[in-house]
Motif scaffolding. Structure first.
Motif, PDB file in Angstrom:
ATOM      1  N   ALA C 198       0.833  -1.203   0.000  1.00 30.96           N
ATOM      2  CA  ALA C 198       0.000   0.000   0.000  1.00 30.96           C
ATOM      3  C   ALA C 198       0.868   1.253   0.000  1.00 30.96           C
ATOM      4  CB  ALA C 198      -0.915  -0.012   1.222  1.00 30.96           C
ATOM      5  N   MET C 199       1.865   1.277   0.867  1.00 34.18           N
ATOM      6  CA  MET C 199       2.748   2.447   0.972  1.00 34.18           C
ATOM      7  C   MET C 199       3.459   2.721  -0.346  1.00 34.18           C
ATOM      8  SD  MET C 199       2.770   3.876   3.979  1.00 34.18           S
ATOM      9  CE  MET C 199       4.332   4.756   3.979  1.00 34.18           C
ATOM     10  N   THR C 200       4.010   1.677  -0.946  1.00 35.24           N
ATOM     11  CA  THR C 200       4.854   1.890  -2.113  1.00 35.24           C
ATOM     12  C   THR C 200       4.053   2.222  -3.364  1.00 35.24           C
ATOM     13  OG1 THR C 200       4.873  -0.492  -2.368  1.00 35.24           O
ATOM     14  CG2 THR C 200       6.790   0.490  -1.341  1.00 35.24           C
ATOM     15  N   LEU C 201       2.807   1.715  -3.455  1.00 31.46           N
ATOM     16  CA  LEU C 201       2.053   1.898  -4.697  1.00 31.46           C
ATOM     17  C   LEU C 201       1.226   3.176  -4.726  1.00 31.46           C
ATOM     18  CD1 LEU C 201       0.659  -1.658  -5.478  1.00 31.46           C
ATOM     19  CD2 LEU C 201       2.114  -0.283  -6.949  1.00 31.46           C
ATOM     20  N   ALA C 202       0.736   3.591  -3.562  1.00 32.82           N
ATOM     21  CA  ALA C 202      -0.370   4.546  -3.557  1.00 32.82           C
ATOM     22  C   ALA C 202       0.036   5.969  -3.924  1.00 32.82           C
ATOM     23  CB  ALA C 202      -1.029   4.536  -2.186  1.00 32.82           C
ATOM     24  N   ASP C 203      -0.861   6.622  -4.691  1.00 30.92           N
ATOM     25  CA  ASP C 203      -0.848   8.083  -4.735  1.00 30.92           C
ATOM     26  C   ASP C 203      -1.718   8.570  -3.578  1.00 30.92           C
ATOM     27  OD1 ASP C 203       0.672   8.226  -7.100  1.00 30.92           O
ATOM     28  OD2 ASP C 203      -1.118   7.739  -8.265  1.00 30.92           O
ATOM     29  N   ILE C 204      -2.857   7.904  -3.423  1.00 30.02           N
ATOM     30  CA  ILE C 204      -3.734   8.189  -2.296  1.00 30.02           C
ATOM     31  C   ILE C 204      -3.882   6.911  -1.506  1.00 30.02           C
ATOM     32  CG2 ILE C 204      -5.987   9.009  -1.583  1.00 30.02           C
ATOM     33  CD1 ILE C 204      -6.384   9.802  -4.544  1.00 30.02           C
ATOM     34  N   LEU C 205      -3.627   6.990  -0.225  1.00 30.88           N
ATOM     35  CA  LEU C 205      -3.759   5.812   0.622  1.00 30.88           C
ATOM     36  C   LEU C 205      -5.024   5.964   1.458  1.00 30.88           C
ATOM     37  CD1 LEU C 205      -2.373   3.227   1.615  1.00 30.88           C
ATOM     38  CD2 LEU C 205      -1.212   4.595   3.335  1.00 30.88           C
ATOM     39  N   VAL C 206      -5.856   4.922   1.449  1.00 31.26           N
ATOM     40  CA  VAL C 206      -7.066   4.941   2.262  1.00 31.26           C
ATOM     41  C   VAL C 206      -6.974   3.782   3.238  1.00 31.26           C
ATOM     42  CG1 VAL C 206      -9.573   4.747   2.269  1.00 31.26           C
ATOM     43  CG2 VAL C 206      -8.420   5.927   0.386  1.00 31.26           C
ATOM     44  N   VAL C 207      -6.883   4.081   4.515  1.00 30.42           N
ATOM     45  CA  VAL C 207      -6.807   3.013   5.515  1.00 30.42           C
ATOM     46  C   VAL C 207      -8.203   2.771   6.040  1.00 30.42           C
ATOM     47  CG1 VAL C 207      -5.713   2.231   7.637  1.00 30.42           C
ATOM     48  CG2 VAL C 207      -4.515   3.835   6.134  1.00 30.42           C
ATOM     49  N   MET C 208      -8.656   1.529   5.953  1.00 33.22           N
ATOM     50  CA  MET C 208     -10.015   1.206   6.376  1.00 33.22           C
ATOM     51  C   MET C 208     -10.003   0.269   7.568  1.00 33.22           C
ATOM     52  SD  MET C 208     -12.167   0.725   2.868  1.00 33.22           S
ATOM     53  CE  MET C 208     -13.667   0.485   3.806  1.00 33.22           C
ATOM     54  N   ASN C 209     -11.039   0.381   8.382  1.00 29.67           N
ATOM     55  CA  ASN C 209     -11.202  -0.538   9.503  1.00 29.67           C
ATOM     56  C   ASN C 209     -12.679  -0.640   9.818  1.00 29.67           C
ATOM     57  OD1 ASN C 209     -10.549  -2.212  11.664  1.00 29.67           O
ATOM     58  ND2 ASN C 209     -10.524  -0.482  13.084  1.00 29.67           N
ATOM     59  N   ALA C 210     -13.148  -1.857   9.953  1.00 26.66           N
ATOM     60  CA  ALA C 210     -14.536  -2.122  10.353  1.00 26.66           C
ATOM     61  C   ALA C 210     -15.546  -1.320   9.540  1.00 26.66           C
ATOM     62  CB  ALA C 210     -14.704  -1.836  11.840  1.00 26.66           C
ATOM     63  N   GLY C 211     -15.366  -1.276   8.229  1.00 24.47           N
ATOM     64  CA  GLY C 211     -16.354  -0.668   7.349  1.00 24.47           C
ATOM     65  C   GLY C 211     -16.261   0.845   7.266  1.00 24.47           C
ATOM     66  N   LEU C 212     -15.281   1.429   7.920  1.00 23.96           N
ATOM     67  CA  LEU C 212     -15.143   2.883   7.882  1.00 23.96           C
ATOM     68  C   LEU C 212     -13.732   3.273   7.451  1.00 23.96           C
ATOM     69  CD1 LEU C 212     -16.939   3.829  11.192  1.00 23.96           C
ATOM     70  CD2 LEU C 212     -17.687   4.438   8.883  1.00 23.96           C
TER      71      LEU C 212
END
Lengths: 278, 282, 355
Positions: C198-212
């Motif tokens: 995720a870190m290496t690929l992303a232009d925008i990183l979206v971290v998700m947890n429990a549907g949010l």
């Protein structure tokens, strides 16, 4: 989906419903009036010594056929596993009878064993055995069981071979290192692991002997001599189509359905369990 | 593999050969009988080797002989049987694959009810419900028709279950990939599902062909006219052990004709057949 | 070429399970957005809703400003790379790549030229006549990519495409995907549970947890300023050290009673965190004002080569410190872990960052 449902409804549920309905009707001797009699037909059928005889015949026939076919097939399958060379050829040569119609199987055996022109009957007589399947009920039964089991060997053989191949080779090697000889290895390792296959085949063979062998009975003995080989399915046919006792025949059909459902239920419960054990 | 002694290997081969003798003997002997004269057959024991009447018996049987005893030409019998076997095999495969497709890949109301309706039929072979089914056939006027021979036998759940099992092993991702690739339900069925089911279809075809060919009770009931007999039924009608007039040499030829086609199918398609059999039942 | 806008998207299954509880993300044209989170966080469901493989219970998904909620996957003009590749096993590589184009009625010679040029880019030209089962894992992965690229869609969707490859190949393919995406300039959504990917690929990183969504941002921003304890412990390997605080009259204290010696930025802060590389160890006992100093016992040393990780017991919990090169400490050593105050992260009762 629709076509299968339509066919299923017309040729399956409708007749099954009819059978249930019929089984509770009774016609007077002239076929003029029909009465609704609830379970009287069942009571009558189950109290009929001929029906009880037929049950006994069926049980003997089914078990004997299943056991003979399975023992021979298992022996051949074990040997085929050992014979590394020619396994494919043996298999090809052993699967023929699967393609032979039960009725024809019966006729071939009758041809071999009928008292007037059968070559093997001739052989038996020359050995001093008073062989006559057309008059002797026991002989007739032996002939039927042979023909029925003969046809079923191929099927069982294929399943046992598949079952044997599924036994992990490492287990056998482990047993060999634990000092078990070949015979011991078979009975303590291989045979228990074959138990699922064996049980499955037992059910399948019983169902086969119950139903698919109608052709054999009809072609070879016609239920005779006397009623020595009248199986349940044959009796349904005989009462319904030959003697036209519809109520009785329908009641017998319903009883048969119950038997098959019970057998299948056992099988499925078992299959389910097998899934759980992986 | 653990090594084994040559003696044990020898025993194994010996037992197998004995087994093959038992299994093959009745068929072989039928063949032998079909190559001898009637007189030889009537005076047991029959020789173990084929006689010299192969050509005579077969040509007599094929060109009129069987028609004379059975009342129907052998061509008609084989045609009836083939139509029935093919009809049962193809019909069953077609309706089962469609039903299984619907059950596995579509969500519609009462889906499971339909599934169970079909599933229960698995338990009741035609032998169990002969009389009522026969009545339905009479009511529908289907006695002595090919449709009457074939259709009631198509309505069984075994093949549907097999296809259902197979379809359920197809990964959901593959279905979705096809959707993303723009394949609608029918495209998916023809482009992806059918080609993937080829082996299963071949295996089932063999099994069902044999099933259709070897039917006995049903054709016996549904056909009154000799013209509609299958070869198995015709053969049964020819054989009479009480009757000294039975032309055994011709009967034996008929028996061979009834046995050989399905055996050829099984042996030639052995690979599919074995796979299909062992997998479909487990 | 295309933007993707998710507005308050929800997914509720008939069973009542709420897999996605209201997610809004805006992905600009040509950017690669990575959805990352533990399994079951709803990231795959979200991706499949963008693809049109799952219905959207509430909210809107818009592609290029046009709401596509009611449109099927075929019309959305997207292409997807699946975790298990989902190659059609009975078709050759060529046909696998051509299938989507054929279904859309593309002329034959155009299909041919597009398949061949894509194959060239992916170095698949020699494999076009093979079937999927004759290919290695990496090759299958490439074919799956090729099948997506050849369609020249508005949007690429990737559902954990590298999780079935071994570590080395994964590293290679990661770089390749990044380069391809940049060259082709196709807006992409990429789902993974691997934070490194995720870190290496992303232009925008979206971290998700429990549907949010826990946090959205550029990868390094997320790394340096995690919005919550969840993000802090999910992004970064080894994860951030988190220590519980208890308030007292003389300022915040660690759970075992150690005073931290300076004031927290916010009085509601109940958790303190620092990254393994933001701490150091010392055997000396001098005073270090303006730094967090924790007496610690070394429990294990993991040498990785260029760096070593010291696993220590301190303040009643386990912490990890990264030291470069060979570690001089041995298991059993008593030492002090030192973290500079400006490198500390603070979180409140709800786990949210406080500055």
């Amino acid at each position: 989906m629709a076509p299968q449902l339509a066919i299923t409804l017309v040729f399956f549920y409708w007749p099954a419903g009819q059978a249930l309905y019929q089984s509770m009707l009774r016609q007077d001797p002239f076929g003029l009036r029909t009465r609704f009699v609830w379970f009287a037909n069942f009571r009558k059928v189950l109290a009929d010594p001929a029906y009880l005889n037929s049950i006994q015949v069926t049980v003997v026939f089914s078990l004997a056929t299943a056991i003979v076919a399975m023992v021979v097939a298992l022996l051949l399958a074990v040997m085929a596993e050992k014979a590394v060379r020619g396994k494919g050829l043996y298999r090809t040569l052993l699967i023929w009878p699967y393609a032979v119609a039960p009725a024809i199987a019966g006729m071939l055996w009758l041809f071999l064993f009928n008292p007037s022109i059968g070559s093997l009957a001739y052989l038996l007589r020359s050995l001093g055995i008073a062989w006559d399947p057309l008059l002797n009920g026991t002989h007739a039964m032996i002939l039927l069981v042979s023909a029925a089991a003969w046809k079923q060997i191929s099927y069982n053989f294929l399943f046992f071979v598949a079952g044997l191949q599924a036994v992990p080779k490492t287990l056998i090697e482990a047993a060999a290192m634990d000092g078990a000889g070949e015979t011991k290895r078979f009975w303590t390792i291989v045979f228990p692991l074959l138990a699922p296959t064996t049980f499955f085949l037992l059910v399948v063979n019983t169902v086969y002997a119950l139903f698919d062998t109608f052709g054999i009975v009809h072609a070879v003995t016609g239920g005779g001599p006397g009623k020595a080989t009248e199986t349940l399915v044959y009796k349904v046919y005989n009462d319904g189509f030959v003697n036209l006792i519809l109520g009785d025949s329908a009641a017998q059909s319903v009883i048969l359905m119950a038997i098959v459902i019970a057998l299948t239920a056992i099988q499925f419960r078992y299959v389910e369990r097998k899934v759980h054990y992986g | 593999m653990i090594g084994q002694s040559p003696l044990r290997t020898f025993i194994a081969h010996a037992v197998l050969i004995l087994g093959i003798l038992i299994v093959a003997f009745p068929i072989y002997y039928t063949f032998v009988a079909s190559t001898h004269t009637l007189q030889t057959i009537l005076r047991p024991p029959l020789p173990l080797l084929p006689g010299g009447q192969l050509w005579n018996n077969y040509s007599e049987a094929l060109f009129g002989g069987i028609g004379r005893i059975g009342g129907v030409s052998v061509g008609q019998l084989l045609l009836n049987t083939t139509i029935m076997a093919l009809g049962v095999a193809v019909g069953k495969i077609c309706i089962s694959i469609l039903s299984a497709y619907a059950i596995v890949f579509f969500r519609f109301p009462l889906r499971m009810t339909f599934f169970w309706l079909i599933f229960i039929t698995l338990m009741l072979p035609v032998e169990v419900r002969i009389l009522p089914t026969y009545k339905v056939m009479v009511d529908l006027g289907m006695i002595d028709t090919y449709a009457g021979l074939i259709i009631p036998l198509i309505a069984s759940a075994t093949a549907t279950l097999l296809f259902r099992q197979f379809f359920m092993t197809i990964p959901g991702e593959l279905v979705e990939a096809a959707r993303v690739d723009g394949a609608g339900p029918w495209r998916f069925f023809f482009d992806i599902l059918l080609p993937l089911s080829r082996t299963n279809i071949a295996a089932l075809f063999v099994i069902l062909f044999i099933y259709g060919w070897t039917q006995y009770l049903w054709p016996l009931l549904v056909t009154n006219s000799n013209d509609m007999n299958t070869i198995v039924i015709a053969l049964r009608k020819m054989v009479s052990f009480a009757d000294a007039d039975t032309e055994w040499h011709l009967v034996m030829v008929t028996a061979m004709l009834a046995i050989v086609p399905p055996i050829l199918v099984v042996v030639l398609m052995q690979r599919w057949f074995v796979r299909g059999l062992v997998e479909s039942e487990k | 070429m295309a933007t993707v806008d998710l507005r308050d998207v929800k997914k509720v299954y008939p069973s009542g399970v709420e897999a996605v509880k209201g997610v809004s993300i805006a992905i600009p044209d040509k950017e690669l957005c990575v959805l990352v989170g533990p399994s079951g966080c709803g990231k795959s469901t979200l991706l499949r809703m963008i693809a049109g493989l799952e219905t959207i219970s509430a909210g809107t998904v818009a592609i290029d400003g046009k709401v596509v909620n009611a449109i099927g996957p075929t019309e959305r003009d997207i292409a997807m790379v699946f975790q298990n590749y989902a190659l059609y096993p009975h078709m050759k590589v060529y046909d696998n790549m051509a299938y989507g184009l054929r279904n859309r009625g593309t002329p034959k010679d155009e299909i041919d030229s597009r398949v061949r040029s894509t194959a060239k880019v992916l170095e698949l030209s020699a494999l076009l006549d093979r079937r999927p089962r004759e290919l290695s894992g990496g090759q299958r992965q490439r074919v799956a990519m090729g099948r997506a690229i050849v369609r020249n869609p508005k949007i690429f969707l990737f559902d954990e495409p590298l999780s079935n490859l071994d570590a080395k190949l994964r590293g290679q393919m990661r770089v390749e995907i990044k380069n391809l995406q940049r060259t082709l300039g196709v807006t992409s959504v990429y789902v993974t549970h691997d934070q490194l990917e995720a870190m290496t690929l992303a232009d925008i990183l979206v971290v998700m947890n429990a549907g949010l969504v826990e946090q959205t941002g550029a990868p390094l921003d997320v790394y340096e300023k995690p919005a919550s304890t969840f993000v802090a412990s999910f992004i970064g390997a080894p994860p951030m050290n988190l220590l519980a605080l208890t308030g007292s009259s003389s300022g915040p204290m660690l759970a075992d009673g150690t005073a931290i010696g300076f004031a927290a930025p916010e009085t509601q802060a109940v958790t303190l965190g620092f990254r393994p590389e933001d701490a150091d160890v010392t055997f000396n006992a001098e005073a270090l004002p303006g730094a967090l100093v924790l007496p610690a016992t070394v429990e294990a040393v993991e040498p990785v080569g260029a760096e070593s990780f010291l696993h220590c017991a301190a303040a009643g919990s386990r912490i990890i410190v990264r030291v470069s090169g060979r570690a001089t400490a041995k298991p059993g050593d008593q030492l002090r872990v030192v973290a500079k105050a400006e490198r500390l992260h603070w979180f409140d009762q709800a786990g949210k960052r406080v500055d």
